[in-house]
Design a protein around this motif. Structure first.
Motif, PDB file in Angstrom:
ATOM      1  N   THR A 230     -21.416   1.625  12.834  1.00  0.00           N
ATOM      2  CA  THR A 230     -22.323   2.087  11.779  1.00  0.00           C
ATOM      3  C   THR A 230     -21.686   2.063  10.395  1.00  0.00           C
ATOM      4  N   ALA A 231     -20.365   2.225  10.318  1.00  0.00           N
ATOM      5  CA  ALA A 231     -19.696   2.302   9.014  1.00  0.00           C
ATOM      6  C   ALA A 231     -19.754   0.960   8.293  1.00  0.00           C
ATOM      7  N   LYS A 232     -20.277   1.002   7.073  1.00  0.00           N
ATOM      8  CA  LYS A 232     -20.345  -0.195   6.231  1.00  0.00           C
ATOM      9  C   LYS A 232     -19.848   0.165   4.845  1.00  0.00           C
ATOM     10  N   TYR A 233     -19.294  -0.828   4.173  1.00  0.00           N
ATOM     11  CA  TYR A 233     -18.686  -0.605   2.864  1.00  0.00           C
ATOM     12  C   TYR A 233     -19.125  -1.709   1.916  1.00  0.00           C
ATOM     13  N   GLU A 234     -18.758  -1.547   0.666  1.00  0.00           N
ATOM     14  CA  GLU A 234     -19.158  -2.535  -0.320  1.00  0.00           C
ATOM     15  C   GLU A 234     -18.013  -2.815  -1.278  1.00  0.00           C
ATOM     16  N   SER A 235     -17.763  -4.088  -1.517  1.00  0.00           N
ATOM     17  CA  SER A 235     -16.749  -4.479  -2.492  1.00  0.00           C
ATOM     18  C   SER A 235     -17.422  -4.747  -3.826  1.00  0.00           C
ATOM     19  N   GLU A 236     -16.657  -4.618  -4.886  1.00  0.00           N
ATOM     20  CA  GLU A 236     -17.221  -4.846  -6.215  1.00  0.00           C
ATOM     21  C   GLU A 236     -17.411  -6.334  -6.485  1.00  0.00           C
ATOM     22  N   GLY A 237     -16.528  -7.160  -5.916  1.00  0.00           N
ATOM     23  CA  GLY A 237     -16.616  -8.597  -6.117  1.00  0.00           C
ATOM     24  C   GLY A 237     -16.823  -9.329  -4.805  1.00  0.00           C
ATOM     25  N   HIS A 238     -16.781 -10.662  -4.876  1.00  0.00           N
ATOM     26  CA  HIS A 238     -16.909 -11.500  -3.690  1.00  0.00           C
ATOM     27  C   HIS A 238     -15.524 -11.685  -3.067  1.00  0.00           C
ATOM     28  N   ALA A 239     -15.340 -11.189  -1.861  1.00  0.00           N
ATOM     29  CA  ALA A 239     -14.022 -11.175  -1.224  1.00  0.00           C
ATOM     30  C   ALA A 239     -13.536 -12.585  -0.904  1.00  0.00           C
ATOM     31  N   LYS A 240     -12.247 -12.793  -1.132  1.00  0.00           N
ATOM     32  CA  LYS A 240     -11.599 -14.021  -0.695  1.00  0.00           C
ATOM     33  C   LYS A 240     -10.536 -13.712   0.352  1.00  0.00           C
ATOM     34  N   TYR A 241      -9.863 -12.565   0.195  1.00  0.00           N
ATOM     35  CA  TYR A 241      -8.859 -12.115   1.167  1.00  0.00           C
ATOM     36  C   TYR A 241      -9.071 -10.626   1.404  1.00  0.00           C
ATOM     37  N   LEU A 242      -8.747 -10.188   2.631  1.00  0.00           N
ATOM     38  CA  LEU A 242      -8.974  -8.809   3.029  1.00  0.00           C
ATOM     39  C   LEU A 242      -7.775  -8.311   3.818  1.00  0.00           C
ATOM     40  N   PHE A 243      -7.255  -7.128   3.444  1.00  0.00           N
ATOM     41  CA  PHE A 243      -6.107  -6.552   4.130  1.00  0.00           C
ATOM     42  C   PHE A 243      -6.370  -5.072   4.391  1.00  0.00           C
ATOM     43  N   THR A 244      -5.867  -4.580   5.535  1.00  0.00           N
ATOM     44  CA  THR A 244      -6.026  -3.177   5.876  1.00  0.00           C
ATOM     45  C   THR A 244      -4.785  -2.403   5.462  1.00  0.00           C
ATOM     46  N   LYS A 245      -5.015  -1.253   4.831  1.00  0.00           N
ATOM     47  CA  LYS A 245      -3.928  -0.377   4.399  1.00  0.00           C
ATOM     48  C   LYS A 245      -4.321   1.059   4.709  1.00  0.00           C
ATOM     49  N   GLY A 246      -3.838   1.582   5.835  1.00  0.00           N
ATOM     50  CA  GLY A 246      -4.167   2.950   6.206  1.00  0.00           C
ATOM     51  C   GLY A 246      -5.666   3.155   6.292  1.00  0.00           C
ATOM     52  N   ASN A 247      -6.180   4.077   5.475  1.00  0.00           N
ATOM     53  CA  ASN A 247      -7.607   4.383   5.453  1.00  0.00           C
ATOM     54  C   ASN A 247      -8.333   3.659   4.328  1.00  0.00           C
ATOM     55  N   SER A 248      -7.872   2.488   4.002  1.00  0.00           N
ATOM     56  CA  SER A 248      -8.532   1.711   2.952  1.00  0.00           C
ATOM     57  C   SER A 248      -8.382   0.221   3.222  1.00  0.00           C
ATOM     58  N   LEU A 249      -9.152  -0.557   2.505  1.00  0.00           N
ATOM     59  CA  LEU A 249      -9.058  -2.009   2.551  1.00  0.00           C
ATOM     60  C   LEU A 249      -8.627  -2.502   1.177  1.00  0.00           C
TER      61      LEU A 249
END
Length: 424
Positions: free
Chosen positions: A295-314
């Motif tokens: 169910t959890a969904k999020y939104e980026s401000e721009g158009h993603a090119k690369y994505l990395f996980t860091k603890g409780n954030s992307l």
């Protein structure tokens, strides 16, 4: 005296403004003055590395402090790979080209110590280096970016060549450390195909084979390996299995599909979840064991090119949604779902169905490009069409900060007007 008092007051209010709004600025986006050719993480997301092909630099960004450092090269850095505190960088003499013959190619790869962020080695090689990976025994594998049917090469850390094997130019490659195999995917052929390269104990390549499919399933240019080494997740949404059996009949088999194409993908630290960034700036969460949407969904401000996980954030390397072409790095919190409502966001896959027709290989529909969003993708939005932009209302904390800023500025201006030595 009034003039001195005005200056002191202006200084005080400036510091007050900074103290109020510095946290928001620090937590915001970090603009980039270049288009990243590649980006990799140090593993936990606290540092990401970005290559600037035209500027001939590699950047290190500390995502805790937003400190940006760079190293300059005489050649153009392209692809990168991080392993055990070292950054491996392919260095090109010029842009990749189908017309750069194999016998005329040259380039290099560099090894950067990430602790000191300094180059510790640089070796010239006789191919135009494209994608790069490093194996468990520290063998460096590089696929040539030019020459059509060209070379996939293995090198020792000192730059000595071990072997050369046939590969299609500009193939993207990933290393499977569990199975000690390299998987590759073509980027300029139709239909695309995934291949497996079998590695020897000395680092050489003993053999390779492609998948048993030929256009049976759509395949995009990008793929990610699951942390357990059992699956290849293709950006078309299709998923293929990895096998310890070195056989075309048992390896790279179609397993399932999440029915959504993606721009970037990252796994959670424990491997139980993965996140996909879509062309409409939405980020979806999936359970890895069931491949079901959460169910959890999020939104980026721009158009993603690369994505990395860091603890409780992307950590997201994005292109501006305004289509200005500029890139930035943003942080998206995972502590709460922060997207606006998205009708039809159930697990039916209705947002972007993947058509598994025989012989179908439509890169536009299975590999949405952030630099050229596909209008046929219901998730895609035209950055140039202002009527098609999402403009969510500002949150209550944002409104409070905005009002506070206006109040401080108004007080600042009124005070200066009263105390100005030039006032009549």
């Amino acid at each position: 005296m009034k003039k001195f008092f005005c200056l002191a007051l202006a200084t005080f209010l400036s510091f007050a403004l900074l103290s109020v709004f510095a946290p928001a600025l620090a937590a915001g986006k970090v603009p980039l003055s270049f288009t990243p050719a590649d980006a990799v993480s140090n593993g936990d997301g606290s540092v990401i590395y970005l290559s600037d092909f035209s500027g001939k630099k590699v950047y290190s960004l500390n995502t805790n402090t937003n400190q940006l450092k760079s190293i300059s090269f005489s050649r153009s850095p392209d692809s990168m790979f991080y392993k055990d505190g070292k950054l491996y960088v392919s260095l090109c003499d010029k842009e990749h080209s189908s017309y750069w013959l194999k016998e005329d190619q040259k380039g290099a790869f560099a090894i950067v110590d990430c602790a000191s962020f300094a180059v510790t080695a640089q070796h010239s090689i006789d191919i135009d280096p494209g994608d790069i990976v490093v194996s468990n025994n520290n063998t460096v594998y590089i696929a040539s970016g030019s020459g059509q049917w060209t070379y996939f090469c293995a090198y020792r850390q000192n730059g000595t060549s071990i072997s050369k094997t046939r590969i299609r130019q500009a193939s993207n490659i990933v290393y499977n450390p569990i199975l000690n195999k390299v998987y590759t995917i073509t980027t300029d052929s139709s239909p695309r195909d995934i291949s497996a390269y079998i590695l020897q104990s000395d680092g050489g390549v003993s053999s390779y084979y492609d998948s048993r499919y030929h256009g049976d399933y759509p395949m995009g240019k990008n793929m990610r390996l699951s942390p357990d080494g059992t699956k290849i997740l293709n950006d078309s949404g299709n998923i293929f299995t990895c096998s310890s059996t070195n056989s075309r009949d048992n390896d790279i088999l179609y397993a399932s599909s999440i029915n959504r194409s993606w721009l970037a993908l990252s796994f959670s630290k424990d491997g139980s979840k993965f996140y996909i960034a879509l062309s409409n700036r939405q980020i979806y969460t999936y359970n890895y064991s069931t491949l079901s949407e959460e169910t959890a969904k999020y939104e980026s401000e721009g158009h993603a090119k690369y994505l990395f996980t860091k603890g409780n954030s992307l950590i997201v390397v994005s292109r501006e949604a305004s289509n200005s072409g500029s890139f930035f790095v943003e942080t998206v919190s995972l502590t709460g779902s922060n997207t606006s409502s998205n009708p039809g966001s159930n697990n039916s896959g209705s947002d972007n169905p993947v058509t598994n027709s025989l012989g179908s290989d439509n890169p536009g529909s299975v590999n949405p490009d952030p630099d050229n969003p596909d209008s046929s993708d219901p998730d895609a939005k035209d950055p140039d069409n202002q009527d098609n932009q999402e403009n969510p209302e500002p949150s209550e904390p944002e409104l409070k900060k905005d009002n506070l800023l206006k109040k401080i500025i108004r007080m600042f201006v009124e005070t200066l007007n009263k105390l100005s030595p030039f006032k009549k």
